[in-house]
Write an enzyme that holds these catalytic residues in place. Structure first.
Site, PDB file in Angstrom:
ATOM      1  N   ASP A  71      77.050  19.502  15.275  1.00 53.51           N
ATOM      2  CA  ASP A  71      77.295  19.646  16.711  1.00 53.51           C
ATOM      3  C   ASP A  71      78.770  19.650  17.104  1.00 53.51           C
ATOM      4  O   ASP A  71      79.128  20.136  18.169  1.00 53.51           O
ATOM      5  CB  ASP A  71      76.513  18.609  17.526  1.00 53.51           C
ATOM      6  CG  ASP A  71      76.779  17.163  17.141  1.00 53.51           C
ATOM      7  OD1 ASP A  71      77.496  16.908  16.156  1.00 53.51           O
ATOM      8  OD2 ASP A  71      76.234  16.268  17.840  1.00 53.51           O
ATOM      9  N   HIS A  72      79.639  19.124  16.258  1.00 50.44           N
ATOM     10  CA  HIS A  72      81.094  19.185  16.464  1.00 50.44           C
ATOM     11  C   HIS A  72      81.746  18.636  15.210  1.00 50.44           C
ATOM     12  O   HIS A  72      81.074  18.145  14.299  1.00 50.44           O
ATOM     13  CB  HIS A  72      81.533  18.374  17.693  1.00 50.44           C
ATOM     14  CG  HIS A  72      80.851  17.057  17.806  1.00 50.44           C
ATOM     15  ND1 HIS A  72      81.081  16.020  16.927  1.00 50.44           N
ATOM     16  CD2 HIS A  72      79.895  16.610  18.650  1.00 50.44           C
ATOM     17  CE1 HIS A  72      80.324  14.987  17.241  1.00 50.44           C
ATOM     18  NE2 HIS A  72      79.565  15.329  18.270  1.00 50.44           N
ATOM     19  N   CYS A  88      78.635  14.903  21.629  1.00 46.82           N
ATOM     20  CA  CYS A  88      77.241  15.289  21.385  1.00 46.82           C
ATOM     21  C   CYS A  88      76.558  16.048  22.523  1.00 46.82           C
ATOM     22  O   CYS A  88      76.145  17.198  22.359  1.00 46.82           O
ATOM     23  CB  CYS A  88      76.426  14.055  21.040  1.00 46.82           C
ATOM     24  SG  CYS A  88      77.016  13.197  19.564  1.00 46.82           S
ATOM     25  N   HIS A 128      70.622  15.292  23.299  1.00 44.78           N
ATOM     26  CA  HIS A 128      71.198  13.967  23.123  1.00 44.78           C
ATOM     27  C   HIS A 128      70.177  12.892  23.494  1.00 44.78           C
ATOM     28  O   HIS A 128      69.255  13.120  24.283  1.00 44.78           O
ATOM     29  CB  HIS A 128      72.463  13.827  23.981  1.00 44.78           C
ATOM     30  CG  HIS A 128      73.233  12.580  23.700  1.00 44.78           C
ATOM     31  ND1 HIS A 128      73.771  12.305  22.471  1.00 44.78           N
ATOM     32  CD2 HIS A 128      73.558  11.519  24.501  1.00 44.78           C
ATOM     33  CE1 HIS A 128      74.392  11.139  22.515  1.00 44.78           C
ATOM     34  NE2 HIS A 128      74.269  10.639  23.724  1.00 44.78           N
ATOM     35  N   ASP A 132      74.330  15.725  13.001  1.00 49.53           N
ATOM     36  CA  ASP A 132      75.216  15.020  13.919  1.00 49.53           C
ATOM     37  C   ASP A 132      76.570  14.695  13.275  1.00 49.53           C
ATOM     38  O   ASP A 132      76.620  14.106  12.181  1.00 49.53           O
ATOM     39  CB  ASP A 132      74.533  13.718  14.348  1.00 49.53           C
ATOM     40  CG  ASP A 132      74.904  13.259  15.745  1.00 49.53           C
ATOM     41  OD1 ASP A 132      75.844  13.817  16.329  1.00 49.53           O
ATOM     42  OD2 ASP A 132      74.250  12.336  16.250  1.00 49.53           O
ATOM     43  N   ASP A 133      77.653  15.061  13.953  1.00 53.40           N
ATOM     44  CA  ASP A 133      79.025  14.710  13.539  1.00 53.40           C
ATOM     45  C   ASP A 133      79.417  15.311  12.186  1.00 53.40           C
ATOM     46  O   ASP A 133      80.332  14.803  11.517  1.00 53.40           O
ATOM     47  CB  ASP A 133      79.213  13.198  13.482  1.00 53.40           C
ATOM     48  CG  ASP A 133      79.420  12.571  14.853  1.00 53.40           C
ATOM     49  OD1 ASP A 133      79.102  13.230  15.860  1.00 53.40           O
ATOM     50  OD2 ASP A 133      79.871  11.411  14.929  1.00 53.40           O
TER      51      ASP A 133
END
Length: 474
Positions: free
Chosen positions: A308-309, A78, A132, A39-40
């Site tokens: 995810d990004h 997300c 999510h 995540d992130d």
């Protein structure tokens, strides 16, 4: 499952069943999949050229596979990003542009990536954050999804408030969420080895998502004075004011400066927290991969790791994702395939998250999934330098001053073109951004309004309007 109309007879039906229900001998030849989501996580790793961050386990994975240097998500937040990756379709198809909408509302019959594996004889299991929060897709999995007991922020106690944005704790690794998740994954792999069935194990780590909480030993890996601050702590020149948001999420935590610009000392502490969180999650990922090795499963398992990004760590005076800029849409993507001729190689090709579904299906020898909007990049695993897509596409919605806008961004090898249009009428353009990565890799100056670039803007706009299908490899 639909059976082709030619299979009218009972014998035909049995033949169809035999094809779908994979016998043990065929199952043994199929590659397992270890599907690691982080995540992130932006491409802030040793294997992406950062000399300061400590990510030895992810870097070790990179040496056993291919690092994709130009991978992009479809929307830098997300749920939209994960929905696109797991369905192989883009946000305008999933209709997921926020954190509350489930993709099955718009595409109820879509077969997801893990569901496709499940339908073709795989045991599929999810643990941690894959879809999510609160938006899981039970039919994707062979067994119900499981989650660590530790909460999202810290240890096992229920949070009464969000607490600090970053914190060094004296906890053991597995007192926190991702350490517990690694324990769960290690245990699950032991169970997978006992099954006479190929597996698709999805493991979703939450760090380095806010809050940047990790054991102190990971903070101690860094000298704060050597952590560089963002080189461009300012908004892009001549860009629309709404193109970037400063970071509302981080300001919901205790002690965070309310002013848009963080003082240098606070910015360095926050970045230190992010780096420590990356090192913490790296250690947990290493534990899972080590167990795969110990069990003798590595040579029969494809490993894919993705963030995810991206995330802005002070770039453009912001601490968040939620935009179309390079810092947010550019993502880490590593793929390790047993027996690949490209071990330790890097690919400069433009690839997208919607490509992951067809790629993994291709690597596993599964039927080509229907309805996906990406393209298998399996050929790049054989030849990382191969000519590939002409562009990658992302998007992000905005509602400035009552307007309902969608910002569509197209990244080519050299340029990023972002076109802000009315969500109900894409012909109505509110603003245009153009950045030349050859001369401005940080995207600091919007050159779309320069008269000298009129023809270039028109050419790139025509390419954007032609869409993702026109950008596919030839």
């Amino acid at each position: 499952m639909k059976i082709h109309s030619i299979l009218f007879s009972a014998a035909g039906a049995l033949l169809a069943y035999a094809v779908i229900s994979t016998p043990a001998s065929a199952a043994e030849t199929r590659k397992n999949v270890l599907f690691i989501a982080v995540d992130d996580l932006r491409p802030e790793l040793g294997c992406y050229g950062n000399p300061i961050i400590k990510s030895p386990n992810i870097d070790r994975l990179a040496k056993s596979g291919v690092v994709f240097e130009n991978a992009f998500c479809q929307q830098a937040v997300c749920s939209p990003s994960r929905s696109s990756l797991l369905t192989g379709t883009r946000p305008d198809t999933t209709k997921v542009w926020d954190l509350v909408t489930h993709f099955r509302k718009a595409i109820p019959d879509i077969v997801t990536l893990p569901e496709h594996f499940k339908a073709n004889g795989y045991f599929t299991q999810s643990m941690g954050k894959i879809y999510h929060h609160g938006l899981d897709d039970p039919q994707s999995w062979s067994v119900p999804s499981t989650f660590p007991k530790a909460n999202f922020g810290g240890g096992g106690k229920k949070e009464k408030n969000r607490g600090p944005a970053f914190l060094a704790t004296n906890d053991a690794d597995n007192a926190l969420h991702d350490g517990q998740l690694a324990d769960m994954a290690v245990a699950a792999l032991g169970g997978m080895k006992e099954k006479n069935q190929p597996f698709f194990l999805a493991v979703g780590f939450i760090r380095p998502h806010l809050p940047f909480i990790s054991p102190k030993k990971y903070w101690d890996l860094y000298d704060p004075a050597k952590i560089p601050l963002a080189a461009n702590p300012f908004r892009p020149k001549d860009a629309p004011g709404y193109s970037i948001v400063s970071g509302g999420e981080i300001r919901s935590y205790e002690g965070v400066p309310k002013d848009q610009h963080f003082p240098d000392d606070y910015a360095r502490q926050a970045k230190h927290g992010y780096y420590a969180a990356v090192s913490y999650v790296d250690a947990q990922i290493g534990r899972v991969i080590d167990e795969l090795d110990r069990l003798g499963l590595r040579e029969s398992t494809v490993i894919i790791l993705w963030g995810d990004h991206g995330w802005k760590l002070g770039e453009h005076d912001a601490w968040a994702k939620h935009s179309n800029v390079e810092n947010d849409t550019h993502v880490p993507l590593l793929v390790s395939v047993p027996g690949s001729p490209s071990v330790g190689k890097r690919s400069p090709a433009l690839v997208e998250f919607v490509d992951i579904y067809p790629t993994l299906s291709d690597l596993a020898g599964l039927p080509k999934p229907k309805g996906t909007e990406g393209f298998s990049f399996k050929p790049l695993l054989d030849d990382p330098a191969k000519a590939w897509k002409l562009a990658a596409f992302s998007q992000y919605p905005r509602t400035p001053a009552g307007k309902n806008l969608m910002g569509y961004t197209m990244r080519t090898e050299r340029y990023r073109l972002t076109t802000w249009v009315n969500k109900g009428d894409v012909k109505t353009v509110d603003a245009v951004e153009l950045y030349d990565h050859q001369t401005d890799p940080q995207e600091n100056t919007n050159i779309a309004g320069d008269p000298a670039n009129k023809e270039l803007v028109a050419k790139l706009t025509a390419q954007w309007r032609a869409g993702w299908k026109a950008a596919m490899p030839k």
